[in-house]
Design an enzyme around this catalytic site. Structure first.
Site, PDB file in Angstrom:
ATOM      1  N   ASP A   1     -68.085  -0.433 -38.554  1.00  0.00           N
ATOM      2  CA  ASP A   1     -67.858  -0.388 -37.106  1.00  0.00           C
ATOM      3  C   ASP A   1     -69.053  -0.907 -36.315  1.00  0.00           C
ATOM      4  OD1 ASP A   1     -65.336   0.912 -37.398  1.00  0.00           O
ATOM      5  OD2 ASP A   1     -66.390   2.804 -37.729  1.00  0.00           O
TER       6      ASP A   1
ATOM      7  N   ASP B   1     -61.815   3.612 -33.911  1.00  0.00           N
ATOM      8  CA  ASP B   1     -61.737   3.554 -35.368  1.00  0.00           C
ATOM      9  C   ASP B   1     -60.864   4.725 -35.831  1.00  0.00           C
ATOM     10  OD1 ASP B   1     -62.430   2.967 -38.098  1.00  0.00           O
ATOM     11  OD2 ASP B   1     -63.829   4.639 -37.994  1.00  0.00           O
TER      12      ASP B   1
ATOM     13  N   ASP C   1     -67.678   5.253 -36.502  1.00  0.00           N
ATOM     14  CA  ASP C   1     -68.727   6.008 -37.187  1.00  0.00           C
ATOM     15  C   ASP C   1     -69.222   5.334 -38.450  1.00  0.00           C
ATOM     16  OD1 ASP C   1     -66.468   6.450 -38.815  1.00  0.00           O
ATOM     17  OD2 ASP C   1     -67.269   8.380 -39.483  1.00  0.00           O
TER      18      ASP C   1
END
Length: 623
Positions: free
Chosen positions: A511, A312, A507
């Site tokens: 996600d 990410d 995080d």
């Protein structure tokens, strides 16, 4: 945590206690001259373990799985059937000890997760008849009016009922900079209030809100996730065949069933049942020392075999907070003076960008005076007096409106950056360029992961394509995927499996489904959301991505040590089985020989406690 897991842990503990007490109590009674009573005690110790083992075997076979538990069941059953109760008791203790070790590792990880999951919002503050009261989320209905305080996560979907609000939506969309919302705009659950308190008019129940939808997506991803086989079970079928053939041949050729029992007892796969869990539990402990919480032995095994990494952006590849990347001054003031005046005035603002500017000034050792005559226009900028001079800081349009002076010309900035302009005494004197900067040492981190065998590294973010491209420039990633929704991230994870096991690191709430779908999901636990921590297999307990490097290396070396123990232990067991087949070992002697083999392989497995990662990074080494 879940009650079935707790009950299973307690059952395995109870079986271990029964096996241990039964073995030693029987030995004591036998040495006291009461062999018949010793036999009864050993039966009482072995039968509960054997029943539990048979239940597990039945469950495994129903799933189409063949494990080493069958060998242990055969050896205990044969020993009891042919009057070798002491050998059966020894095997029962060894088997229950191994299963307890695996259960202990997973139970410890579950307990350490409880603090992270405590951050999940379970109630909200509701306006009711001129008062405020805290109510559970399931009692909130559409058209309720909620108070969202600064720092609170928005618990349900709704519309903004006050003039404006400043929201951090990075956990949902990947957009790193706070967003200013106007009255009537829709606000998604899971966003965080980055400004003053505001009122939210509820439009959906908690069960129908954005956050709940993502949780359901997580559950679906977990249900479809391919199970990870235990390292021990991958060798089970071959070893089972060899054992049964050798035991049957010994009985057939000699007519002595005791030789078959001795073969089965020596063949009890304790090097696999004991040494593998010991090495992996030691690896879990060692990884935790470096701030890497791995939720059990299976994720540790899988971590050692990862071939593709998907990252990410916001809060993972980047810090997730605005930072000053450059300061440009007009020439009348130095860069330090531009920062000084901007930070001094921004002390009066709660805006995240203002607080970042103040933090940067403090980091440089600046002593900031208290601003006077402060007037803030929410989301636009601040005007006031610093050291007797009129100062305006904020967006270029706001500064130009307040001073009547044209803004300074500035260099072209990269996508995703924000410019904060500064005017002193009615004249534009400079600006600060803010951005969610790439984490320091990211290039070295990726190089280290590639050296450990991770051949593909990709970025997956909900942020804009231009921002993603700017952040990853020069990193040499195999792919950059931007503007992704949570379900699109899941599809990316699934499509990458053709290249080998996939690890996803993130995080945010958005996600969590991808973390659950990946072979290994890694969550940034220090500042990440509880949803991502719950869905992940691994949680980085400190906000340093380089800990991932230490975790991968520890997993690989712990798995190597486990494999060494397996090869040596099984090799010695095979030699013992051959000796038993030729009548050189009785069942009890075979059990004692197996104990010696166990000690050797366990001592070797404990070397995992001394693993020191070579590529752990400076911050990891200092843990």
């Amino acid at each position: 945590m879940k009650k079935p897991a707790q009950l299973q842990d307690r059952l395995k503990t109870a079986l271990l206690v029964i096996a241990a007490l039964g073995l030693f109590a029987g030995l004591g009674v036998m040495f006291a001259g009461k062999p018949d009573l010793a036999t009864l005690i050993w039966w009482g110790a072995v039968v509960p373990v054997l029943i539990g083992l048979v239940v597990e075997i039945a469950q495994s076979l129903a799933k189409g799985e063949v494990g080493l538990d069958i060998v242990a069941a055969l050896s205990m059953s044969a020993a009891l059937l042919f009057g070798e109760e002491l050998a059966a008791a020894v095997v029962a203790l060894m088997y229950s000890g191994g299963t307890y070790l695996e259960s202990f590792a997973e139970g410890r990880a579950r307990r350490e997760m409880s603090d992270l999951l405590a951050r999940v919002p379970r109630s909200a503050t509701r306006h009711r008849e001129g008062a405020l009261d805290d109510v559970p989320l399931d009692e909130i209905v559409p058209d309720d009016l909620l108070l969202i305080r600064q720092g609170d996560a928005v618990p349900v979907d709704g519309t903004l009922a006050t003039e404006w609000a400043m929201l951090d939506q990075s956990a949902l969309t990947g957009e790193s900079m706070p967003v200013r919302m106007q009255r009537g705009q829709e606000i998604m659950s899971g966003a965080t209030n980055a400004g003053d308190a505001f009122d939210l008019r509820v439009t959906r129940r908690a069960a129908d809100s954005t956050y709940a939808g993502i949780v359901r997506l997580v559950e679906a991803a977990q249900a479809s996730k391919a199970p990870m086989a235990r390292l021990a079970d991958r060798y089970s079928l071959l070893f089972l065949i060899v054992t049964v053939v050798l035991a049957t041949a010994a009985w057939w050729l000699t007519g002595d069933p005791i030789r078959a029992v001795a073969v089965l007892v020596v063949a009890t796969p304790c090097p696999l049942i004991l040494a593998v869990p010991v090495a992996l539990v030691a690896g879990l402990s060692r990884a935790a020392h470096f701030g890497v919480l791995i939720k059990g032995a299976k994720p540790l095994e899988a971590l050692a075999r990862i071939k593709t990494l998907i990252l990410d952006k916001t809060g993972t590849l980047t810090d997730g907070r605005p930072q000053i990347v450059s300061i440009e001054a007009s020439g009348e003031l130095s860069e330090d003076e531009v920062l000084y005046f901007a930070a001094a005035l921004d002390q009066a603002s709660k805006h995240p960008i203002a607080q970042a500017i103040v933090a940067a000034a403090h980091a440089r050792g600046a002593e900031l005076p208290i601003p006077q005559n402060v007037l803030e226009t929410p989301g636009e900028g601040v005007a006031g007096t610093v050291d007797g001079r009129a100062v305006v800081v904020g967006g270029a349009a706001f500064v130009a409106t307040q001073t009547g002076a044209p803004a300074l010309e500035r260099t072209i900035i990269e996508a995703g950056s924000v410019v904060v302009s500064l005017a002193v005494d009615g004249k534009a004197v400079g600006h600060l360029v803010m951005a969610d900067a790439l984490r320091a040492g990211t290039g070295d981190l990726l190089a280290g992961l590639r050296a450990l065998g991770i051949g593909r590294v990709l970025l997956a973010t909900g942020d804009r394509q231009a921002v993603a491209a700017a952040v990853t420039k020069g990193l040499g990633l195999e792919g950059v995927r931007a503007e992704l929704t949570p379900d699109q991230k899941v599809l990316l994870v699934l499509s990458e499996r053709k290249n080998g096991p996939v690890m996803m690191v993130g995080d945010g709430v958005n996600d969590a489904p991808a973390l659950a779908a990946a072979d290994i999901g890694v969550a940034m636990g220090a500042r990440g959301t509880a949803a991502s921590a719950e869905a992940a297999d691994i949680v980085l307990l400190v906000d340093h991505l380089d800990r991932l490097l230490a975790g991968v290396e520890i997993a690989q070396r712990a798995r190597q040590i486990a494999l060494q123990s397996v090869v040596v232990g099984i090799g010695l067991s095979v030699l013992g089985m051959i000796a038993a087949a030729f009548g050189y070992l009785t069942p009890v002697e075979g059990a004692l020989l197996q104990e010696l083999i166990d000690v050797a392989v366990i001592l070797n497995a404990l070397r995992a406690l001394r693993i020191v990662p070579n590529r752990s990074g400076q911050s990891a080494q200092g843990q």
